[in-house]
Every structure is written in C-alpha cells, then in structure tokens.
Design an enzyme around this catalytic site. Structure first.
Site, PDB file in Angstrom:
ATOM      1  N   SER A 145       0.862  -1.194   0.000  1.00 27.97           N
ATOM      2  CA  SER A 145       0.000   0.000   0.000  1.00 27.97           C
ATOM      3  C   SER A 145       0.889   1.231   0.000  1.00 27.97           C
ATOM      4  O   SER A 145       2.015   1.190   0.535  1.00 27.97           O
ATOM      5  CB  SER A 145      -0.861   0.013   1.269  1.00 27.97           C
ATOM      6  OG  SER A 145      -1.452   1.291   1.450  1.00 27.97           O
ATOM      7  N   TYR A 158      -1.315  -0.399  10.364  1.00 24.87           N
ATOM      8  CA  TYR A 158      -1.457  -0.870   8.974  1.00 24.87           C
ATOM      9  C   TYR A 158      -0.223  -0.488   8.156  1.00 24.87           C
ATOM     10  O   TYR A 158       0.349  -1.298   7.424  1.00 24.87           O
ATOM     11  CB  TYR A 158      -2.722  -0.241   8.382  1.00 24.87           C
ATOM     12  CG  TYR A 158      -2.961  -0.481   6.908  1.00 24.87           C
ATOM     13  CD1 TYR A 158      -3.367  -1.723   6.450  1.00 24.87           C
ATOM     14  CD2 TYR A 158      -2.805   0.555   5.973  1.00 24.87           C
ATOM     15  CE1 TYR A 158      -3.609  -1.948   5.090  1.00 24.87           C
ATOM     16  CE2 TYR A 158      -3.046   0.342   4.626  1.00 24.87           C
ATOM     17  CZ  TYR A 158      -3.451  -0.903   4.183  1.00 24.87           C
ATOM     18  OH  TYR A 158      -3.686  -1.116   2.849  1.00 24.87           O
TER      19      TYR A 158
END
Ligand SMILES: NC(=O)c1ccc[n+]([C@@H]2O[C@H](COP(=O)([O-])OP(=O)(O)OC[C@H]3O[C@@H](n4cnc5c(N)ncnc54)[C@H](OP(=O)(O)O)[C@@H]3O)[C@@H](O)[C@H]2O)c1
Length: 262
Positions: A145, A158
């Site tokens: 990501s 995350y």
C-alpha cells in the site's frame, strides 16, 4: 477491441483474499488468461459468488474457505495445491486492517495489522519459494500500500505492517533470484473496493476529498490493479524482480505543492 492474451494457459495460480475487491478482479484476470485459480477468503458466500462468476466466464477455479491468520492451514493450502496441480504463481493480496490513533490502539489491534499482511505473507512466500526454487520457476506478487511508503495519521499499525511487507518482499526476491523465481510488490493507492468505501464510511464528501488529492483525480479500479499484478506474474516481466510498482494515479510521485501555486 482489447486483444485477449492467454499468458497463464496451463498454469496454477493462488490468490488470497479473492472473494471481492482487488483479489477478485485479479483472480478473474488470471482465469480469463487460461490459469486454474485457487482462491481463498473467510466468507464462503462471497467466495462462491466469485467462483460462479469465473466459471460463467469460462474460467477454471477452486475455492478454499480459510482465515489466513491460521498460518498452518495457509501453508497446507499452498503445499496441497502444488502437489495436486503444481504452483506457478502466488499473489498475497489479503490484508487485515485495524485503523485508529496510536494513543488508543491496543497491542492486540497493533498485532492484528501484522497477522495477515506480514505473518501470512511471510509463510506464503516461504512455502511457495521452496516449491518454486525446487522447480526453478515461479512468480510471487505481494500487495502492499502507499501507506507502507508514506506517512498518514490514524493508520500507523497498517502502515508499519505494509512497510514490513514491502521490505520483506525485496529481501525474498534476493534469495530467489538465482533460481528463476521472481518476487515483486504492487503498491496500490486508493482503489474503489468495498474495504476502501468502508474506510471512507461511505461518505461521498470524504471520497471526493481523497480523490482530489490524487494527481489523476480519481481512485483506481480493481481491474487496474489486477493488470499490474498479472504483468508482474507473467513472462512479460521475465527480468523484473525485487521491484515495487506503484499503481496509484501518481500519488507516490507527488511533491506537495500548496493549491494556491497551481
Ligand atoms: N482498496 C484500496 O484502496 C487499497 C489501497 C492500498 C492497498 N490495498 C491493499 O490491497 C489489498 C486488497 O484490498 P481490497 O481493498 O481489495 O480489500 P480487502 O478488504 O483488503 O480484502 C478483501 C479480500 O480479502 C479477504 N480477507 C480479508 N481478511 C482475510 C483473512 N483473515 N483471511 C482470508 N481472507 C481474508 C476478504 O474476504 P473475507 O472478508 O470473506 O475473508 C476479501 O476476499 C489489501 O492488501 C489492501 O491492504 C488496498
């Protein structure tokens, strides 16, 4: 009309988290190009829905209901698949996400961010690498990501897990390179998936603001991520390993410039 290629004819591909979103579009792409795809997720209904759609499109697919937090079960899926059909490609796509500010984040939620993104990806790469090194061919694509490369508020766990995944992938690529096994990372920016809509709480104003901050002024489509994943898994990328490919509408390349200077 777009030319249909069959780059994965006769190949076996595992895609994790393939019942919806980027994983499903990726599984559909591989199946359309001739692969037998093995797809897994926790929820049976959506997984079967995806399989029905793939078969209706003429593709070959097997399903496995699996929580990737169960690392032994994931390792077994990889080894059983290899024994039964062979294994040419693994895509580690699924992620578990626990957002929230650091001040109120429990250690349990911190660790959950790592459970699938880092731990299952590690186990998946380890098991697939052993098989692929033995057969002297194979490709692995891990889905990271932009949060793993740039900082933002409320996503520390995350982001840290995705950064770990990205760097782990580069190291794995080094260990596999001499054996004709390629391992690469795709870095999605904002992509229009159910998970992304949920993160924006379905609020069109939030989505509009997020998209205005992307150089291409829109979110990506799952099919656009799938195209990049298929490319890296295919012989078209036969000399590419250890690469990090952003598929983000320009977000990672962007230098912040105040709007007044436009
Ligand atoms: N969408 C974005 O904007 C965006 C941006 C950057 C990076 N990414 C990355 O791209 C990947 C795909 O994201 P996405 O937005 O398509 O959806 P996602 O919510 O991250 O993943 C959806 C898929 O993963 C499965 N899944 C989730 N947890 C699982 C678990 N513990 N075990 C097995 N399967 C599991 C889901 O099915 P079940 O819930 O039924 O298990 C579903 O099939 C992720 O790695 C994500 O971090 C996405």
């Amino acid at each position: 009309m777009k030319k249909v290629t069959r780059r994965f004819e006769g190949k076996t591909v595992i895609v994790t988290g393939a019942s919806y979103g980027i994983g499903r579009a990726t599984a559909e792409g591989f199946a359309r190009e001739g692969a037998h795809v093995v797809i897994c997720a926790r929820g049976r209904d959506k997984l079967e829905e995806a399989a029905v759609a793939i078969r209706a499109d003429g593709g070959q697919v097997s399903t496995e209901v699996l929580d990737l937090a169960d690392l032994e079960a994931f390792a077994k899926l990889i080894n059983d698949t290899a024994n039964q059909r062979g294994l040419d490609v693994l895509v580690n796509n699924a992620a578990v996400t626990r957002h929230g500010p650091i001040a109120t984040m429990s250690i349990d939620n911190w660790r959950k961010n790592f459970s699938v993104t880092a731990d299952a990806t590690f186990v998946g790469v380890r098991e697939a690498m052993k098989i692929m090194i033995g057969q002297r061919h194979g490709a692995i694509v891990n889905v990271s990501s932009t949060c793993g490369s740039r900082a933002a508020m409320g996503v520390a766990g995350y982001s840290a897990a995705k950064a770990a995944l990205t760097q782990f992938t580069s190291c794995a690529a080094m260990e596999a390179a001499a054996y004709n096994v390629r391992i690469n990372t795709v870095i999605p920016g904002s992509v229009d998936t159910p998970a992304n809509r949920a993160a924006a709480q379905g609020d069109p104003e939030v989505i509009k603001a997020l998209e205005a901050a992307i150089p291409m002024q829109r979110s990506g489509r799952p099919e656009e991520l799938a195209a990049a994943i298929l490319f890296l898994a295919s012989d078209d990328a036969s000399f590419i390993t250890g690469a990090e490919l952003p598929v983000d509408g320009g977000k990672l390349a962007q230098l912040y410039v105040p709007a007044v200077l436009k």
